[in-house]
Scaffold this motif. Sequence first.
Motif, mmCIF file in Angstrom:
data_model
loop_
_atom_site.group_PDB
_atom_site.id
_atom_site.type_symbol
_atom_site.label_atom_id
_atom_site.label_comp_id
_atom_site.label_asym_id
_atom_site.label_seq_id
_atom_site.Cartn_x
_atom_site.Cartn_y
_atom_site.Cartn_z
ATOM 1 N N TYR A 125 48.878 2.375 -80.017
ATOM 2 C CA TYR A 125 48.614 2.699 -81.426
ATOM 3 C C TYR A 125 47.609 3.839 -81.548
ATOM 4 O O TYR A 125 47.690 4.654 -82.464
ATOM 5 C CB TYR A 125 48.164 1.459 -82.207
ATOM 6 C CG TYR A 125 46.827 0.892 -81.796
ATOM 7 C CD1 TYR A 125 45.661 1.309 -82.420
ATOM 8 C CD2 TYR A 125 46.733 -0.065 -80.785
ATOM 9 C CE1 TYR A 125 44.431 0.792 -82.053
ATOM 10 C CE2 TYR A 125 45.500 -0.592 -80.414
ATOM 11 C CZ TYR A 125 44.359 -0.153 -81.038
ATOM 12 O OH TYR A 125 43.143 -0.654 -80.673
ATOM 13 N N CYS A 128 49.527 7.132 -80.865
ATOM 14 C CA CYS A 128 50.325 7.493 -82.045
ATOM 15 C C CYS A 128 49.438 8.046 -83.156
ATOM 16 O O CYS A 128 49.741 9.086 -83.744
ATOM 17 C CB CYS A 128 51.092 6.278 -82.563
ATOM 18 S SG CYS A 128 52.382 5.698 -81.455
ATOM 19 N N VAL A 144 58.474 4.588 -79.295
ATOM 20 C CA VAL A 144 57.700 3.627 -78.515
ATOM 21 C C VAL A 144 58.673 2.663 -77.838
ATOM 22 O O VAL A 144 59.595 2.150 -78.477
ATOM 23 C CB VAL A 144 56.733 2.847 -79.433
ATOM 24 C CG1 VAL A 144 56.137 1.656 -78.710
ATOM 25 C CG2 VAL A 144 55.639 3.762 -79.954
ATOM 26 N N SER A 146 58.858 -0.871 -75.371
ATOM 27 C CA SER A 146 58.113 -1.988 -74.814
ATOM 28 C C SER A 146 59.036 -3.178 -74.604
ATOM 29 O O SER A 146 59.947 -3.413 -75.395
ATOM 30 C CB SER A 146 56.965 -2.407 -75.720
ATOM 31 O OG SER A 146 56.297 -3.510 -75.136
ATOM 32 N N PHE A 154 55.406 -4.063 -83.418
ATOM 33 C CA PHE A 154 56.191 -2.857 -83.675
ATOM 34 C C PHE A 154 55.807 -2.265 -85.032
ATOM 35 O O PHE A 154 55.688 -1.052 -85.172
ATOM 36 C CB PHE A 154 57.694 -3.150 -83.637
ATOM 37 C CG PHE A 154 58.301 -3.098 -82.256
ATOM 38 C CD1 PHE A 154 57.749 -2.339 -81.237
ATOM 39 C CD2 PHE A 154 59.456 -3.795 -81.977
ATOM 40 C CE1 PHE A 154 58.315 -2.282 -79.976
ATOM 41 C CE2 PHE A 154 60.042 -3.749 -80.723
ATOM 42 C CZ PHE A 154 59.470 -2.993 -79.721
ATOM 43 N N MET A 157 52.669 -0.378 -84.707
ATOM 44 C CA MET A 157 52.901 0.931 -84.078
ATOM 45 C C MET A 157 53.432 1.919 -85.127
ATOM 46 O O MET A 157 52.982 3.060 -85.193
ATOM 47 C CB MET A 157 53.895 0.817 -82.920
ATOM 48 C CG MET A 157 53.386 -0.027 -81.750
ATOM 49 S SD MET A 157 51.823 0.543 -81.072
ATOM 50 C CE MET A 157 52.245 2.181 -80.608
ATOM 51 N N LYS A 158 54.360 1.470 -85.952
ATOM 52 C CA LYS A 158 54.910 2.349 -86.995
ATOM 53 C C LYS A 158 53.842 2.731 -88.014
ATOM 54 O O LYS A 158 53.785 3.864 -88.464
ATOM 55 C CB LYS A 158 56.113 1.694 -87.677
ATOM 56 C CG LYS A 158 57.342 1.692 -86.801
ATOM 57 C CD LYS A 158 58.548 1.190 -87.553
ATOM 58 C CE LYS A 158 59.777 1.322 -86.679
ATOM 59 N NZ LYS A 158 61.008 0.996 -87.375
ATOM 60 N N ALA A 162 54.238 5.815 -85.093
ATOM 61 C CA ALA A 162 55.467 5.809 -84.289
ATOM 62 C C ALA A 162 56.659 5.998 -85.231
ATOM 63 O O ALA A 162 56.726 5.395 -86.296
ATOM 64 C CB ALA A 162 55.599 4.508 -83.516
ATOM 65 N N CYS A 165 60.513 2.256 -82.790
ATOM 66 C CA CYS A 165 60.096 1.313 -81.753
ATOM 67 C C CYS A 165 61.344 0.639 -81.202
ATOM 68 O O CYS A 165 62.157 0.121 -81.967
ATOM 69 C CB CYS A 165 59.159 0.258 -82.317
ATOM 70 S SG CYS A 165 57.626 0.929 -82.984
#
Length: 187
Positions: A125, A128, A144, A146, A154, A157-158, A162, A165
Amino acid sequence: MTVFTASKHCNVSSKTIINWVEAGHIKAYKTVGGHRRIKKADLEEFMEVQGIPIPDKRENGTGKKILVVDDDMIIVESIVQSLEEDEYDYEVISASDGFEAGLQVNHFKPDLLILDIMMPDIKGYEVCKKIKSTEETAHIKIIVLSAYLDDEKFQQMKDNGADMCLSKPLPLSQLKNEVARLLGLKE
């Protein structure tokens, strides 16, 4: 040019290009990852001498750059090879840790980053967030990967930048489609 691109340019198989390189007929060099690269001028000089017609324009070349960051070299090699042989003729390099990835983002200036976020020295994170919050790198698309994240992670992350994902393992054909779509090369 990759071997695959050179083979399309000459209208021969990739193995034929490799044979010509190994025989010393075409100059080539190897990348850090061990992939052969051929300068277009060297290839076309060879083609001219051999009487092979030279296409008027380079087909499908996008000039798009992709950086793959993963500490599993088998996965890296699979992704890099698959993308290098793709019809869009990407320039692909890899990094095996966070430090190298940071250097490559600054020097290679990728259009897209494929990032395994479960690496010892990378907080996905943060990567990103840093890329998306810096003016010079905000345009970089980030995928991303994983094997261990759930929907909540996820989403985190967005939220930090990102663009996509994906869970490992995923078919390389799906990854190639998503890369082309994110780079605006297909719908």
